[in-house]
Every structure is written in structure tokens, then in C-alpha cells.
Motif scaffolding. Structure first.
Motif, PDB file in Angstrom:
ATOM      1  N   HIS A 125       0.832  -1.205   0.000  1.00 48.02           N
ATOM      2  CA  HIS A 125       0.000   0.000   0.000  1.00 48.02           C
ATOM      3  C   HIS A 125       0.863   1.250   0.000  1.00 48.02           C
ATOM      4  CE1 HIS A 125      -2.923   3.012   1.648  1.00 48.02           C
ATOM      5  NE2 HIS A 125      -3.640   2.455   0.708  1.00 48.02           N
ATOM      6  N   GLU A 174       1.887   1.801  -3.445  1.00 47.52           N
ATOM      7  CA  GLU A 174       0.748   2.305  -4.215  1.00 47.52           C
ATOM      8  C   GLU A 174       0.546   3.797  -3.969  1.00 47.52           C
ATOM      9  OE1 GLU A 174      -4.097   1.794  -4.344  1.00 47.52           O
ATOM     10  OE2 GLU A 174      -2.874   0.141  -3.565  1.00 47.52           O
ATOM     11  N   SER A 201       4.100  -2.375  -5.986  1.00 47.84           N
ATOM     12  CA  SER A 201       3.035  -2.815  -5.094  1.00 47.84           C
ATOM     13  C   SER A 201       2.580  -4.221  -5.468  1.00 47.84           C
ATOM     14  CB  SER A 201       1.856  -1.837  -5.164  1.00 47.84           C
ATOM     15  OG  SER A 201       0.772  -2.280  -4.381  1.00 47.84           O
ATOM     16  N   ARG A 232      -6.019  -8.549  -2.084  1.00 49.93           N
ATOM     17  CA  ARG A 232      -5.181  -7.364  -2.306  1.00 49.93           C
ATOM     18  C   ARG A 232      -4.377  -7.495  -3.607  1.00 49.93           C
ATOM     19  NH1 ARG A 232      -8.018  -6.272   1.286  1.00 49.93           N
ATOM     20  NH2 ARG A 232      -8.995  -5.430  -0.564  1.00 49.93           N
TER      21      ARG A 232
END
Length: 421
Positions: A245, A248, A256, A276
Motif C-alpha cells: 500500500h 501504491e 506494489s 489485495r
């Protein structure tokens, strides 16, 4: 060298049998002071039963000697005889020099038995007696932390700093950081993490620090800490989701994605990782990988709502409406009955021209989505297409009540009124 010293020397030299026989003789014929010393010595040797026998006799002879009472209580604790330990400690008088020590032991015992309120009273009484004693202050901080009452714990830890950064094996700045982090005071916690990490660093502490930076949305600072943690323990699976994250948030979508793929190797049975990973793949336009990851998640947990909804969204993008119906059915068979699934099912049936079933499911979904503008518009148009103008007017009317600025709906309603007239 007296007889007692000789016995100890024999034991130290490996002549344990000879030494222990001498000690047994002293216990039978020695002074009470010698017996107490031997009880302590037995305790260090692990001969708890022999130590307990001596101490029970001595405490009967000297019930007012609090030093004997405390040691007896410790022995009872060793034997998991907490009730007897509590009874012994409660006989220590308030004016006794060891009264506070007895209170601290009682607090531990009552907490072990689940009597947290009584334990708290004992600790506060000890604090009242010795308000400046750091051990008591620390004990109160630990007590409240163990209960998750971090609001009360924080002031006690703060009182200890900066004079006391270590108590026993506990790093006080790190304890304070953990408490502040648990309270959502991320920025305050960071400085204490940094202070504590100068003296003590382990994987769990590093994760706590990285997670706190992450929660404070300091992604650039959090990422290298997560990566340091990965170097120390590549199998620490929790770090990968957060590190991904962070990438990202920094616009590094490929990194990521790769981080999640790497993390999945540490826990291939984690539904969270697969979901995810699907998100990361979708952001990169990897449709096949997205669908594959979601199918893996659903293979592990067919009723996982987030995975089902994301999978349905992917299917909808591809116009796979039969597969949507199947996905909703499987989720239902696994106990998931979220209203969104009913809406998705209605939409799929509409696209498959199964209008009767679609109508039933739109009506079922209406209760949950009567304040959802997108649903109302979709449902209203469906009713209109099915020639159910009165119901369509009611649904569109509801939409306009929620958002009067929907000019095209207002015009549609106006035209419906004209047709009605």
C-alpha cells in the motif's frame, strides 16, 4: 567454616548427597535463623516442597514477621496455591515496612484470578503509600495496558521518563509508543518509537513503528522500515500488505503488485493476500491476473464478501452474467446474503432477459437501496422497460426527493405524467 557453610560447599563441589544430609540435620536441630536461610537455599536449588515445609513452620512461630510471610506467599504462588498466598499476604499490617511489597504481590495475584478491580485498588493503595516509587508507577502502567485501558496507562509511563527508560526487561519509551499508537495518537507515538528503538529493536517493535508511520500516512518513511523488517524476517507476512500500500500511495503500482506476489509466498492460504493482489493487478490492467487471484480467494473462502463482490465486478465488466448468477448462488450457499449480491443478481438476470426473476430481486434489493441514487435510476428504468410506469414513477420520484438536481429524471417524470394524462 561452620556446618551450614560446609554443607553449601559440598553441594557447590558436586558432593550433593553429603551436603543435603548436613542441611537436613540443621533443619532438625538448627536455629530458626538457620532454617530460614536453608529454606531460601532450598528454593534456589529448586527443592520447593522442602522450602515450603520449613516456611510454614516458621510462619506459625513468627506470624508478625512480614519477611517470612512474603516468602511463604511466593512459595504458595510457585505451587499455584494463589488463595493461600492471598490469605498470607492479607495478614501483613498496613504499618509494616513490607506492606507495599505485599500490596504489589496481591495486585498480581488478584489480576491473575481475574479480579481486576481489586488488583487496581491494591496498586492505587501502594501508590498512595509511596507516590514517588517508580516500580509502582510502572506497575500501574502495565496493569492498565494489560486491560487495554491505554488512556490511563499513558500518564504513568510518561511519569517514568526521562529518568527511567528501562524497568526490568521492558523499554518504557516503546511501551508508551505502543499505548499511544493503540489510542490512534500516531504522531505522538512516532517519537517514542524512535527513542526506544535506539536501545531495543526486534521484529515486532519494528512492525509497530512501521505500522504507526503507515497510520499517520507517512508512507515514504514507513516503507523503508517495512523493508528493514523484511530483511530481518522475510516470513513476517503482515508487512507485505502494508508495504504494498505504501508503494501504491507513492504511485509505484508495479512494485506494489510484486510485493504482494512476494508476500503471498509467505502465506498462500491468506484470502486477504489474494484479494489485495487482485486489486493491485486490476490497477495495472491485468484482467486475467485479477480474476485468477479472486478465484483463488474464493476457493479458500467461497463466502468471502469482498472477494465475491470484486469478482462479480470483474465478471460484469466482461458481460459474464451467467457466471455472476453462479457466484451469487455459491455465496448464498456459504451463508452470505448481502443486499449488494441481490442487486447484482437482479442486474445479471435483467441482462439475461430473465425479467420475472430480475423484478423479484430488484424488489428485494429496494429495501436496502432505497436511498441509493444509482440503484433507483437502474431500477426505475427497468420498471419502465417492463411497462410498469406507475412503479417507475414512484421510484423516480423517490430519486428526485433525494437529489432534486437530477434534471433528466425530472424531465422523464414530466413526460410520464403527460403520457398518463
Amino acid at each position: 567454616m561452620n556446618t551450614l557453610e560446609q554443607a553449601i560447599q559440598y553441594i557447590d563441589e558436586g558432593r550433593a548427597e553429603e551436603g543435603l544430609k548436613i542441611l537436613e540435620t540443621i533443619v532438625q536441630k538448627g536455629t530458626d535463623e538457620e532454617k530460614y536461610y536453608i529454606a531460601r537455599y532450598y528454593h534456589t536449588l529448586g527443592f520447593l516442597e522442602q522450602s515450603l515445609v520449613i516456611m510454614e513452620d516458621l510462619c506459625l512461630l513468627y506470624p508478625e514477621e512480614s519477611e517470612l510471610t512474603l516468602f511463604l506467599a511466593e512459595l504458595y504462588i510457585d505451587f499455584d496455591r494463589e488463595d493461600e498466598a492471598i490469605e498470607a499476604l492479607n495478614h501483613v499490617n498496613e504499618g509494616d515496612d513490607l506492606y507495599v511489597q505485599a500490596l504489589l504481590l496481591l495486585a498480581d495475584l488478584y489480576q491473575m484470578q481475574g479480579f481486576d478491580e481489586v488488583a487496581e485498588q491494591k496498586l492505587l493503595k501502594a501508590k498512595e503509600k509511596l507516590p514517588e516509587e517508580p516500580v509502582i508507577t510502572f506497575g500501574l502502567g502495565e496493569f492498565y495496558s494489560s486491560r487495554g485501558d491505554f488512556v490511563k496507562a499513558v500518564p504513568y509511563y510518561m511519569t517514568l521518563l526521562p529518568e527511567h527508560t528501562e524497568m526490568g526487561d521492558v523499554n518504557i519509551p516503546l511501551r508508551l509508543a505502543e499505548a499511544l499508537s493503540a489510542l490512534g495518537k500516531w504522531e505522538e507515538a512516532i517519537s517514542y518509537y524512535e527513542m526506544g528503538l535506539k536501545e531495543h529493536k526486534d521484529i515486532h517493535t519494528l512492525f509497530g513503528y512501521a505500522f504507526t508511520l503507515y497510520q499517520a500516512q507517512l508512507y515514504q518513511r514507513a516503507l523503508p522500515v517495512f523493508l528493514e523488517l523484511k530483511e530481518l524476517d522475510p516470513q513476517y507476512s503482515a508487512l507485505y500488505v502494508y508495504a504494498a500500500h505504501c508503494y501504491e500511495e507513492e504511485g509505484m503500482l508495479q512494485e506494489s503488485y510484486e510485493t504482494l506476489r512476494e508476500g503471498l509466498k509467505t502465506d498462500e492460504f491468506s484470502v486477504e493476500f489474494h484479494v489485495r493482489l487482485a486489486d493491485a493487478a486490476a490497477k495495472l490492467g491485468k484482467t486475467e491476473e485479477t480474476e485468477a487471484a479472486l478465484l483463488e480467494a474464493l476457493a479458500l473462502d467461497p463466502g468471502h464478501l469482498e472477494a465475491v463482490l470484486k469478482y462479480i465486478y470483474v465478471l460484469k465488466q466482461q458481460g459474464k452474467y451467467e457466471e455472476i448468477k453462479e457466484a451469487v448462488q455459491i455465496a448464498g450457499e456459504n451463508g452470505e446474503d448481502d443486499p449488494q449480491l441481490t442487486w447484482d443478481l437482479a442486474n445479471a438476470e435483467k441482462e439475461l432477459e430473465q425479467y420475472s426473476d430480475a423484478l423479484n430481486h430488484y424488489r428485494d434489493a429496494y429495501t436496502s437501496f432505497k436511498d441509493n441514487l444509482s440503484f433507483l435510476e437502474e431500477y426505475g428504468y427497468f420498471l419502465l422497460e417492463e411497462g410498469m410506469r406507475q412503479e417507475a414513477r414512484e421510484v423516480f420520484g423517490r430519486l428526485l426527493q433525494l437529489d432534486p438536481a437530477q434534471a433528466h429524471i425530472e424531465e422523464l417524470l414530466y413526460n410520464l405524467e403527460d403520457l398518463q394524462n
